[in-house]
Design a protein around this motif. Structure first.
Motif, PDB file in Angstrom:
ATOM      1  N   GLU A 166      -8.092  18.292  25.292  1.00 51.20           N
ATOM      2  CA  GLU A 166      -7.870  19.656  25.764  1.00 51.20           C
ATOM      3  C   GLU A 166      -6.473  20.192  25.436  1.00 51.20           C
ATOM      4  N   GLU A 167      -5.548  19.319  25.026  1.00 51.02           N
ATOM      5  CA  GLU A 167      -4.200  19.767  24.665  1.00 51.02           C
ATOM      6  C   GLU A 167      -4.223  20.152  23.192  1.00 51.02           C
ATOM      7  N   LEU A 168      -4.298  21.446  22.931  1.00 51.39           N
ATOM      8  CA  LEU A 168      -4.621  21.946  21.601  1.00 51.39           C
ATOM      9  C   LEU A 168      -3.437  22.638  20.943  1.00 51.39           C
ATOM     10  N   THR A 169      -3.223  22.296  19.680  1.00 54.29           N
ATOM     11  CA  THR A 169      -2.242  22.978  18.850  1.00 54.29           C
ATOM     12  C   THR A 169      -2.981  23.559  17.656  1.00 54.29           C
ATOM     13  N   PRO A 170      -3.053  24.894  17.526  1.00 52.73           N
ATOM     14  CA  PRO A 170      -3.769  25.478  16.380  1.00 52.73           C
ATOM     15  C   PRO A 170      -3.247  24.919  15.067  1.00 52.73           C
ATOM     16  N   LEU A 171      -4.163  24.698  14.138  1.00 52.20           N
ATOM     17  CA  LEU A 171      -3.822  24.041  12.878  1.00 52.20           C
ATOM     18  C   LEU A 171      -4.512  24.789  11.742  1.00 52.20           C
ATOM     19  N   ALA A 172      -3.739  25.242  10.777  1.00 51.05           N
ATOM     20  CA  ALA A 172      -4.322  25.885   9.595  1.00 51.05           C
ATOM     21  C   ALA A 172      -4.858  24.812   8.663  1.00 51.05           C
ATOM     22  N   LEU A 173      -6.128  24.895   8.341  1.00 56.60           N
ATOM     23  CA  LEU A 173      -6.763  23.917   7.455  1.00 56.60           C
ATOM     24  C   LEU A 173      -7.212  24.613   6.179  1.00 56.60           C
ATOM     25  N   PRO A 174      -7.128  23.933   5.050  1.00 60.82           N
ATOM     26  CA  PRO A 174      -7.553  24.555   3.795  1.00 60.82           C
ATOM     27  C   PRO A 174      -9.065  24.748   3.770  1.00 60.82           C
ATOM     28  N   PRO A 175      -9.542  25.683   2.946  1.00 61.32           N
ATOM     29  CA  PRO A 175     -10.991  25.841   2.809  1.00 61.32           C
ATOM     30  C   PRO A 175     -11.634  24.524   2.385  1.00 61.32           C
ATOM     31  N   ALA A 176     -12.816  24.257   2.906  1.00 58.30           N
ATOM     32  CA  ALA A 176     -13.528  23.019   2.567  1.00 58.30           C
ATOM     33  C   ALA A 176     -15.010  23.195   2.835  1.00 58.30           C
ATOM     34  N   TRP A 177     -15.799  22.404   2.146  1.00 55.85           N
ATOM     35  CA  TRP A 177     -17.240  22.309   2.393  1.00 55.85           C
ATOM     36  C   TRP A 177     -17.566  20.870   2.753  1.00 55.85           C
ATOM     37  N   TYR A 178     -18.664  20.684   3.454  1.00 60.63           N
ATOM     38  CA  TYR A 178     -19.026  19.366   3.949  1.00 60.63           C
ATOM     39  C   TYR A 178     -20.503  19.076   3.714  1.00 60.63           C
ATOM     40  N   VAL A 179     -20.776  17.833   3.368  1.00 62.09           N
ATOM     41  CA  VAL A 179     -22.140  17.304   3.450  1.00 62.09           C
ATOM     42  C   VAL A 179     -22.245  16.588   4.779  1.00 62.09           C
ATOM     43  N   LEU A 180     -23.163  17.046   5.622  1.00 68.59           N
ATOM     44  CA  LEU A 180     -23.379  16.434   6.935  1.00 68.59           C
ATOM     45  C   LEU A 180     -24.657  15.607   6.903  1.00 68.59           C
ATOM     46  N   VAL A 181     -24.643  14.509   7.655  1.00 72.61           N
ATOM     47  CA  VAL A 181     -25.826  13.656   7.797  1.00 72.61           C
ATOM     48  C   VAL A 181     -26.055  13.367   9.274  1.00 72.61           C
ATOM     49  N   ASP A 182     -27.284  13.519   9.714  1.00 71.59           N
ATOM     50  CA  ASP A 182     -27.676  13.151  11.071  1.00 71.59           C
ATOM     51  C   ASP A 182     -28.575  11.921  11.001  1.00 71.59           C
ATOM     52  N   PRO A 183     -28.045  10.727  11.314  1.00 75.32           N
ATOM     53  CA  PRO A 183     -28.875   9.516  11.274  1.00 75.32           C
ATOM     54  C   PRO A 183     -29.952   9.463  12.353  1.00 75.32           C
ATOM     55  N   GLY A 184     -29.840  10.347  13.364  1.00 78.02           N
ATOM     56  CA  GLY A 184     -30.906  10.451  14.365  1.00 78.02           C
ATOM     57  C   GLY A 184     -30.854   9.440  15.485  1.00 78.02           C
ATOM     58  N   VAL A 185     -29.719   8.801  15.690  1.00 78.97           N
ATOM     59  CA  VAL A 185     -29.593   7.861  16.809  1.00 78.97           C
ATOM     60  C   VAL A 185     -28.564   8.410  17.780  1.00 78.97           C
ATOM     61  N   HIS A 186     -28.659   7.979  19.037  1.00 76.80           N
ATOM     62  CA  HIS A 186     -27.764   8.479  20.072  1.00 76.80           C
ATOM     63  C   HIS A 186     -27.362   7.319  20.969  1.00 76.80           C
ATOM     64  N   VAL A 187     -26.070   6.983  20.949  1.00 75.56           N
ATOM     65  CA  VAL A 187     -25.528   5.956  21.830  1.00 75.56           C
ATOM     66  C   VAL A 187     -24.684   6.667  22.889  1.00 75.56           C
TER      67      VAL A 187
END
Length: 294
Positions: A166-187
């Motif tokens: 919850e202790e947040l410092t705004p951060l400028a991040l460069p443009p990026a794209w992501y490949v996301l994967v959902d393995p479908g398990v939940h621990v």
């Protein structure tokens, strides 16, 4: 246009739609434990141009009513969207209520922040729809009572985070794209925090360590990869297209790319996985929606 199905949330009947973006943890480490038992973290939150859509309709009778299920098997009383609306109503002493529904796209338990983002969207959007005029810090404090990840979605900036997140410092991040994967398990997260092989005393880092590229790991990754064959398989597959990482304490995995074409080329190399591409956001789509008329 003919033959289409009727919009179940028509604006003419008072409904409005609000984005609830997903997030990634670009790294995550545990640096200690507080006296109250909560673990102290360091992480970077990256918001995404993809997520759920929350539908809201104010009510004059003060009732908070849920349409459908946010997560199968979760009762209305335990639903984070309903809890967020009730918390805001109590804190503001508002006489108004709301009908609430959500179009879920973010997988539950994947570490993509779906439930937290949905709750933050309810707080931010109802603050406007009910004309409460509570400031962002007040809404973020309310959000923290619902979950450690809620404040970053309320504030809407990519951020370096410490404390319980919850202790947040705004951060400028460069443009990026992501490949996301959902393995479908939940621990369950509590089970992971209790794991004997979890590293809990990492050396505290600085923002400059992340900016220099020295922080990419996730404390939960080795634990989950040893426990869950589906996560290990996802990491092995993603390693063929880049450097795989874990988000949050869920099973979601991702690889970062500099542009859309590279991400889509990487996605094309994968098979047999629930995978997709998304863009990183420079700021939350929810904040952008606040500039539009209701």
């Amino acid at each position: 246009m003919s033959g289409g199905s009727r919009d179940p949330y028509p604006a003419a009947e008072g409904w409005s739609a609000w984005p609830a973006p997903a997030k990634l943890n670009l790294f995550l480490q545990i640096v200690g434990r507080r006296a109250d038992g909560y673990h102290q973290l360091q992480t970077v939150f990256r918001l995404l141009e993809w997520g759920d859509t929350v539908h809201l309709r104010p009510r004059d009778d003060g009732a908070i009513s849920r349409f459908g299920e946010s997560v199968p098997g979760v009762s209305a009383d335990q639903d984070l969207l309903v809890r967020a609306a009730k918390l805001l109503k109590t804190a503001s002493n508002s006489p108004l209520g709301a009908d609430i529904s959500v179009e879920k796209r973010i997988p539950a338990g994947g570490g993509f922040g779906g439930g937290s983002s949905d709750a933050a969207t309810v707080l931010v959007a109802l603050n406007r729809l009910w004309r409460l005029r509570l400031d962002t810090s007040t809404l973020a404090d309310l959000g923290l009572r619902l979950g450690a990840d809620v404040p970053v979605f309320v504030r809407g900036d990519n951020a370096w985070a410490e404390g319980v997140g919850e202790e947040l410092t705004p951060l400028a991040l460069p443009p990026a794209w992501y490949v996301l994967v959902d393995p479908g398990v939940h621990v369950p997260t509590a089970e992971l925090f209790a794991a004997p092989d979890l590293t809990r005393q990492a050396a505290p880092a600085k923002i400059s360590d992340f900016v220099s590229g020295n922080l990419l790991g996730n404390a939960f990754e080795p634990v989950l990869r040893r426990r869950e064959p589906a996560i290990e398989a996802a990491f092995r597959a993603l390693a063929r297209i880049g450097r795989p990482r874990l988000t949050g304490s869920g099973s979601g995995c991702f690889v970062e790319f500099a542009d859309r074409a590279s991400a889509e080329a990487g996605l094309a190399e994968l098979s047999g996985l629930r995978a997709w591409t998304v863009a990183g956001a420079s700021r939350s789509p929810l904040q952008a929606s606040l500039t539009e008329p209701v």
